[in-house]
Structures are given as structure tokens and as C-alpha cells.
Design a protein around this motif. Structure first.
Motif, PDB file in Angstrom:
ATOM      1  N   UNK A 242       0.768  -1.219   0.236  1.00 45.50           N
ATOM      2  CA  UNK A 242       0.090   0.234  -0.364  1.00 45.50           C
ATOM      3  C   UNK A 242       0.918   1.118   0.001  1.00 45.50           C
ATOM      4  N   UNK A 243       0.433   2.031  -0.395  1.00 42.93           N
ATOM      5  CA  UNK A 243       1.482   3.392  -0.895  1.00 42.93           C
ATOM      6  C   UNK A 243       0.629   4.189   0.974  1.00 42.93           C
ATOM      7  N   UNK A 244      -0.791   4.186   0.702  1.00 38.54           N
ATOM      8  CA  UNK A 244      -1.346   4.690   1.838  1.00 38.54           C
ATOM      9  C   UNK A 244      -1.094   4.299   3.207  1.00 38.54           C
ATOM     10  N   UNK A 245      -0.550   4.427   4.032  1.00 35.09           N
ATOM     11  CA  UNK A 245      -0.684   3.880   5.321  1.00 35.09           C
ATOM     12  C   UNK A 245      -1.972   3.617   6.244  1.00 35.09           C
ATOM     13  N   UNK A 246      -2.967   4.148   5.726  1.00 33.09           N
ATOM     14  CA  UNK A 246      -4.267   3.624   6.644  1.00 33.09           C
ATOM     15  C   UNK A 246      -4.886   2.621   6.023  1.00 33.09           C
ATOM     16  N   UNK A 247      -4.559   2.405   4.452  1.00 35.74           N
ATOM     17  CA  UNK A 247      -5.206   1.462   4.228  1.00 35.74           C
ATOM     18  C   UNK A 247      -4.529  -0.085   3.941  1.00 35.74           C
ATOM     19  N   UNK A 248      -4.772  -0.787   4.813  1.00 32.52           N
ATOM     20  CA  UNK A 248      -4.270  -2.646   4.751  1.00 32.52           C
ATOM     21  C   UNK A 248      -4.740  -3.202   3.215  1.00 32.52           C
ATOM     22  N   UNK A 249      -3.386  -3.461   2.515  1.00 30.90           N
ATOM     23  CA  UNK A 249      -3.767  -3.591   1.013  1.00 30.90           C
ATOM     24  C   UNK A 249      -3.497  -5.243   1.135  1.00 30.90           C
ATOM     25  N   UNK A 250      -3.360  -5.883   2.288  1.00 28.68           N
ATOM     26  CA  UNK A 250      -4.397  -7.508   1.989  1.00 28.68           C
ATOM     27  C   UNK A 250      -5.543  -7.891   2.307  1.00 28.68           C
ATOM     28  N   UNK A 251      -5.919  -6.332   4.073  1.00 24.00           N
ATOM     29  CA  UNK A 251      -7.678  -6.598   3.395  1.00 24.00           C
ATOM     30  C   UNK A 251      -8.570  -6.693   2.988  1.00 24.00           C
ATOM     31  N   UNK A 252      -7.814  -4.843   1.625  1.00 23.44           N
ATOM     32  CA  UNK A 252      -8.391  -4.617   1.123  1.00 23.44           C
ATOM     33  C   UNK A 252      -8.512  -6.054  -0.732  1.00 23.44           C
ATOM     34  N   UNK A 253      -7.421  -6.658  -0.560  1.00 17.28           N
ATOM     35  CA  UNK A 253      -7.488  -7.076  -1.842  1.00 17.28           C
ATOM     36  C   UNK A 253      -8.709  -8.133  -0.723  1.00 17.28           C
ATOM     37  N   UNK A 254      -8.717  -9.129   0.422  1.00 18.42           N
ATOM     38  CA  UNK A 254      -9.595  -9.904   0.460  1.00 18.42           C
ATOM     39  C   UNK A 254     -11.351  -9.952   0.394  1.00 18.42           C
ATOM     40  N   UNK A 255     -11.131  -8.390   0.591  1.00 18.41           N
ATOM     41  CA  UNK A 255     -13.136  -7.816   0.507  1.00 18.41           C
ATOM     42  C   UNK A 255     -13.723  -8.159   1.507  1.00 18.41           C
ATOM     43  N   UNK A 256     -14.428  -7.580   1.889  1.00 22.46           N
ATOM     44  CA  UNK A 256     -15.687  -8.073   2.876  1.00 22.46           C
ATOM     45  C   UNK A 256     -16.379  -9.242   3.337  1.00 22.46           C
ATOM     46  N   UNK A 257     -15.969 -10.015   3.526  1.00 25.44           N
ATOM     47  CA  UNK A 257     -16.381 -11.257   4.277  1.00 25.44           C
ATOM     48  C   UNK A 257     -15.530 -11.859   2.254  1.00 25.44           C
ATOM     49  N   UNK A 258     -14.596 -12.027   2.624  1.00 29.06           N
ATOM     50  CA  UNK A 258     -13.592 -12.026   1.527  1.00 29.06           C
ATOM     51  C   UNK A 258     -14.180 -12.621   0.141  1.00 29.06           C
ATOM     52  N   UNK A 259     -15.438 -11.432  -0.368  1.00 28.19           N
ATOM     53  CA  UNK A 259     -15.753 -11.200  -1.471  1.00 28.19           C
ATOM     54  C   UNK A 259     -15.068 -11.227  -2.704  1.00 28.19           C
ATOM     55  N   UNK A 260     -13.780  -9.933  -2.910  1.00 28.16           N
ATOM     56  CA  UNK A 260     -12.680  -9.763  -3.920  1.00 28.16           C
ATOM     57  C   UNK A 260     -12.000 -10.855  -4.061  1.00 28.16           C
ATOM     58  N   UNK A 261     -11.713 -12.169  -3.104  1.00 33.67           N
ATOM     59  CA  UNK A 261     -10.696 -12.435  -3.344  1.00 33.67           C
ATOM     60  C   UNK A 261     -11.661 -14.011  -3.993  1.00 33.67           C
ATOM     61  N   UNK A 262     -12.722 -14.407  -3.180  1.00 33.32           N
ATOM     62  CA  UNK A 262     -13.527 -15.120  -4.049  1.00 33.32           C
ATOM     63  C   UNK A 262     -14.556 -15.014  -5.593  1.00 33.32           C
ATOM     64  N   UNK A 263     -13.723 -13.624  -5.546  1.00 28.50           N
ATOM     65  CA  UNK A 263     -14.604 -13.499  -6.942  1.00 28.50           C
ATOM     66  C   UNK A 263     -14.192 -13.712  -8.015  1.00 28.50           C
ATOM     67  N   UNK A 264     -12.455 -13.456  -7.793  1.00 31.47           N
ATOM     68  CA  UNK A 264     -10.964 -13.801  -8.082  1.00 31.47           C
ATOM     69  C   UNK A 264     -10.704 -14.966  -8.054  1.00 31.47           C
ATOM     70  N   UNK A 265     -11.076 -16.314  -7.787  1.00 30.93           N
ATOM     71  CA  UNK A 265     -11.010 -17.208  -7.123  1.00 30.93           C
ATOM     72  C   UNK A 265     -11.929 -18.475  -7.732  1.00 30.93           C
ATOM     73  N   UNK A 266     -13.237 -17.477  -7.647  1.00 32.42           N
ATOM     74  CA  UNK A 266     -13.985 -18.470  -9.384  1.00 32.42           C
ATOM     75  C   UNK A 266     -14.264 -17.924 -10.249  1.00 32.42           C
ATOM     76  N   UNK A 267     -13.552 -16.973 -10.820  1.00 32.07           N
ATOM     77  CA  UNK A 267     -13.226 -16.814 -12.010  1.00 32.07           C
ATOM     78  C   UNK A 267     -11.856 -17.869 -12.423  1.00 32.07           C
ATOM     79  N   UNK A 268     -10.679 -18.347 -11.430  1.00 37.72           N
ATOM     80  CA  UNK A 268     -10.225 -18.677 -11.928  1.00 37.72           C
ATOM     81  C   UNK A 268      -9.984 -21.177 -11.267  1.00 37.72           C
ATOM     82  N   UNK A 269     -11.551 -21.042 -11.674  1.00 42.29           N
ATOM     83  CA  UNK A 269     -11.721 -22.173 -11.067  1.00 42.29           C
ATOM     84  C   UNK A 269     -11.091 -22.803  -9.616  1.00 42.29           C
ATOM     85  N   UNK A 270     -12.085 -22.364  -9.157  1.00 43.88           N
ATOM     86  CA  UNK A 270     -12.057 -21.975  -7.661  1.00 43.88           C
ATOM     87  C   UNK A 270     -10.407 -22.074  -7.191  1.00 43.88           C
TER      88      UNK A 270
END
Length: 496
Positions: A242-270
Motif C-alpha cells: 500500500x502507498x497509503x499507510x492508512x489502507x491495509x493492502x491485504x484486507x482490501x484485496x480480501x474484501x468484505x467477508x472475502x468477497x473480492x478474493x472469492x470473485x477472483x478465485x471463482x473466475x479461476x476455477x476456485x
């Protein structure tokens, strides 16, 4: 007839999306080709069409050749022939005259059609190449057009097709005709049937581009993806910063309840995706990349660009991963070779290395064991480090003073000088033959080292066994075997 030319140009241009200029050029070429058939000998013909009216004119031309060159019948003129036509002509000039137009009839139309088809294909090929040339590395959306045993053809519109080989798919995903899909453009292959876009869903860029779509902070440049490694369809690791100390890069990529990472994982056959925090410290980066395994200790070898990672014995299997997957992905992501071992094995290895270093210090510097052990405890691992460490740094060691420090440095420098002289003498002891020096794959330093051991010619080298060569020069069995077989090549040539 003239209106017919204009109608043909307009119709083909509208249908194929190609400039009318290209269509007119194709018709001109077709008319010129048809006109040439009037002449028994070869003829240079050009046709010029007025794109506004459809009127056209036909010209025949000859090149004027010097007297010492034999002129070709029908396409070239001698100097005398040229002067008869125009007194101002000289060698190197071109003489042209207008000839009767051929009608845009059936034969000319057929020829024009063939030429137009070819030119349109070339124009379409160029359009596709220009359209996608600057999009290599981008994520493209398309529709499955055809499915074969070896690959999938994806239609991207406007006659642009992508070829997706089976090995570039993710996991066991299955596609059917008319399915929508996304893939990364990896290159453009020009084929006689037209350009084909090389696409892939298995490259690491597929993962990073999907995250850029799902995570607005990445698209905005607030979060940066520093690297990615994948076993397509199984597991992947991605490092973010993260270029902004206030933003957690890992949390941002995981998303609320893992929604963001699950969307990526779903596109790639889980595909399972580990998101790790990037660190500019290579050791900490490797520790992060080994997650979810916990690292107990780490030893860095910057020269070999490798790290020994120690983990608890009950954590070893998880650290390595199924088929070595976890450590392999961590190595690809960080760019460091990672050797995973238990804490006990790491301690044994360090102890063995420490004993070797102590013995080396005792032998080379002529010091007792206690002094050698102190040097090792203080982090010294080589004679060079002892020779060139700052005097105040060494004299600050508990139990050492300036006199002891100076003596140790002097002995280390003398030892290095002696080793250098010995090496030169060994290299000078033998004189390698030219055939050994010039042999394919042979390095000059190795040739002199071999010569110092009595291996002075290719014949000498050819008579060695692999183990013999490895004893002289540390190398892999494959490299040693390759050198010996190269040296034996003349034997087989003689037999042949």
C-alpha cells in the motif's frame, strides 16, 4: 462500367471495413494483370483509377538500359531504342506510354475479385495487428467460437480470433461454444490464414489483472501488486503493498467477508489465492511468502541468493506443501531459492558449517581454537572478512585489543596473497594445447586448470571419466559428461 468499379469499391469497403483506397489499388492491380495478357512478351503495366469518377487509364513502361547490358524483351529498352522514342532519354530513365484500356469485363472482374480478396485479407490482417499490437498483456473479453481437442478459439469481434491452448487453461475448466470468457493477450502470431492472437488464462498476469478489476484501490494506484506466482487452478500467491499507510493492502484485496478474493478465485476455477504483504527486506518477504507456515529462523546467503528457512518439525509438511507447492510458489514470488528444514536440521547444519569455518581459521591463520570460535561467534565466515574488516570493529571484540586485531588482519592478508600466488603457479604449471583451449564449451581458466593436472589436449580430456573431471573441477555430472563427449567427437568422426 465506371459506375460498376465505384459500386464494387464501395460495397467491399463497407462489408469488410477496409479503406476504399485499398480496394481501388486491388482493382488497378487486377486490370494491370489482365492487360499484360495482351502481350506475348512480358510487359510492365500500371493502371490509374480516378476514385471520384471511376475513369481509369492504362500505361506501359520500359526501363532504359546502358549499352553494356542486354535489355530484356518487352520490359527494357536499349539506348538506341530509347532515343528513337524520345531523344532526351538516357540509361536509368523510364519511358512510359499510354495504351488502350482493357474492359472491366468478366475476365478482368474475376481477376479483380481474386486480387481484392487477397488484398482485403492483407488489410484485415494489418488492421487486427494494429488494433492489438499495443494491447499485449491486457485482459480481453471474448466469446468461445470453436472447441477442439487441442485448443479453444475465442472470437473478439471484427474478425479477430484468439487461440487458447488446453495447457493455458485453468484447472479442469470446460468451455462450450458461445460461452463468454476472459484471457490475457500474450502475443500475436502471423499465420498464412491471418493473424491469431495468442491468449492464456494460466499466466500470473491473469491473476493480477483480475484483482485490478475487483479491487478499486489497485486500479487507482493506491495499492500496488509487487508480484504473483501460480499453479493454475490449484494455488497462487500474490504480494501487495500500500502507498497509503492508512489502507491495509491485504484486507482490501480480501474484501468484505472475502468477497473480492472469492470473485477472483471463482473466475479461476476456485484457485486458492494467498495474499501476502510485500516487504523490501528479502528475509521478511520470504517469511511472509511462506504463510500460512510459521518460520522459526532464517539464514540468508546473498551470494547464492538463497535462504535456509527453519520451521518446527510438526510444521514441515505444511511449509513445503503438497508436492513442494508452497515453497515453490514462495520461491517464484520472491526470486530467492528457499531451502526448508526443521529447526533441528538447521542447527545441525549451522554447527557443521561453524566447525568447518573454525578449522579453516585455525589452519590458515595459525590460531588456536578459542580465537577461531570467537571470530565465528562474531559473524566472520571467510578469510577475506578477517583481512578487510575495519580495525576498530575487530579491536572492539571482547578479549581482543588493537595489537591482536592488527595481527589477525595481517595474517589473513598474507594468507590471501599466498593462495593467489599458489593459484597462479598451478595455472602456469601446465600449458594447454590449442585444441583444448579452442574446444567448444571450454573456458580458458578451466583449460589451464586441467593442464596443471596433466590434461593438456582434447585427447587427454576424452580419456577421462566423468568422476575424474569432477574431482579436478567442481561441476554437475551433466556438464562434465558434455565436455567429455565434445572431446570424444573426433573419435566418432574417424570411425564414420
Amino acid at each position: 462500367m465506371n459506375k460498376e468499379i465505384l459500386m464494387v469499391a464501395e460495397a467491399v469497403s463497407n462489408e469488410k471495413g477496409v479503406e476504399e483506397r485499398i480496394i481501388f489499388e486491388a482493382i488497378e492491380q487486377a486490370l494491370a494483370t489482365a492487360t499484360k495478357k495482351r502481350y506475348e512478351e512480358g510487359a510492365n503495366i500500371r493502371v490509374v483509377i480516378d476514385p471520384l469518377t471511376g475513369d481509369y487509364e492504362t500505361f506501359r513502361w520500359w526501363d532504359v538500359m546502358p549499352d553494356d547490358v542486354l535489355a530484356e524483351l518487352g520490359t527494357q529498352l536499349t539506348t538506341d531504342e530509347a532515343l528513337e522514342k524520345d531523344p532526351s532519354l538516357k540509361p536509368g530513365d523510364r519511358f512510359e506510354e499510354q495504351v488502350e484500356n482493357i474492359g472491366f469485363g468478366r475476365i478482368a472482374a474475376q481477376t479483380a475479385k481474386q486480387v481484392i480478396v487477397q488484398r482485403v485479407k492483407e488489410a484485415e490482417r494489418e488492421l487486427i495487428i494494429n488494433r492489438f499490437r499495443h494491447r499485449v498483456g491486457e485482459l480481453l473479453n471474448g466469446t468461445v467460437k470453436k472447441v477442439t481437442r487441442d485448443h479453444i478459439v475465442v472470437d473478439f469481434g471484427d474478425n479477430a480470433e484468439g487461440l487458447l491452448p488446453r495447457e493455458e487453461l485453468v484447472g479442469r475448466e470446460i468451455f462450450r461454444v458461445n460461452d463468454r470468457t476472459r484471457a490475457v493477450l500474450t502475443g500475436i502470431r502471423e499465420d498464412v490464414r491471418g493473424p491469431q492472437l495468442a491468449i492464456s488464462r494460466a499466466v500470473p498476469e491473469m491473476l493480477t489483472l483480475l484483482f485490478a478489476i475487483e479491487v478499486p484501490e489497485i486500479a487507482e494506484g493506491v495499492i500496488e501488486i509487487k508480484g504473483a506466482a501460480r499453479d493454475p487452478g490449484q494455488r497462487a500467491k500474490i504480494a501487495v503493498k500500500s502507498k497509503d499507510a492508512r489502507i491495509d493492502p491485504v484486507g482490501a484485496c480480501v474484501g468484505m467477508r472475502g468477497a473480492r478474493v472469492q470473485a477472483v478465485s471463482g473466475e479461476l476455477d476456485d484457485e486458492r489465492v494467498d495474499i501476502i504483504l510485500w516487504d523490501d527486506n528479502p528475509a521478511q518477504l520470504v517469511i511472509n511468502a511462506m504463510a500460512p507456515a510459521e518460520v522459526e529462523s532464517i539464514v540468508v546467503d546473498e551470494d547464492a541468493k538463497s535462504m535456509d528457512v527453519a520451521v518446527a518439525a510438526d510444521n514441515l509438511a505444511q511449509s513445503i506443501g503438497k508436492g513442494g507447492q508452497n515453497v515453490r510458489l514462495a520461491s517464484q514470488l520472491t526470486g530467492w531459492a528457499i531451502n526448508v528444514m526443521t529447526v533441528e536440521d538447521a542447527e545441525d547444519k549451522q554447527m557443521a558449517e561453524a566447525v568447518t569455518i573454525v578449522e579453516n581459521f585455525m589452519r590458515v591463520l595459525d590460531i588456536d581454537q578459542d580465537v577461531a570460535e570467537v571470530l565465528v561467534e562474531e559473524g566472520f565466515t571467510s578469510i577475506e572478512e578477517v583481512a578487510y574488516v575495519p580495525l576498530d570493529e575487530m579491536s572492539a571484540i571482547d578479549g581482543f585489543d588493537e595489537e591482536v586485531a592488527e595481527e589477525l588482519r595481517a595474517r589473513a592478508k598474507d594468507a590471501l596473497l599466498t593462495m593467489a600466488l599458489t593459484s597462479e603457479e598451478e595455472l602456469a604449471a601446465g600449458d594447454p594445447a590449442d585444441d583444448l583451449l579452442e574446444m567448444e564449451g571450454m573456458e580458458r581458466a578451466l583449460a589451464f586448470k586441467l593442464a596443471s593436472k596433466g590434461v593438456c589436449t582434447m585427447e587427454d580430456l576424452a580419456e577421462l571419466a566423468v568422476d575424474d573431471l569432477i574431482e579436478i573441477e567442481e561441476m554437475s555430472e551433466e556438464a562434465a559428461a558434455a565436455l567429455i563427449m565434445t572431446a570424444r567427437a573426433p573419435w566418432f568422426a574417424d570411425e564414420a
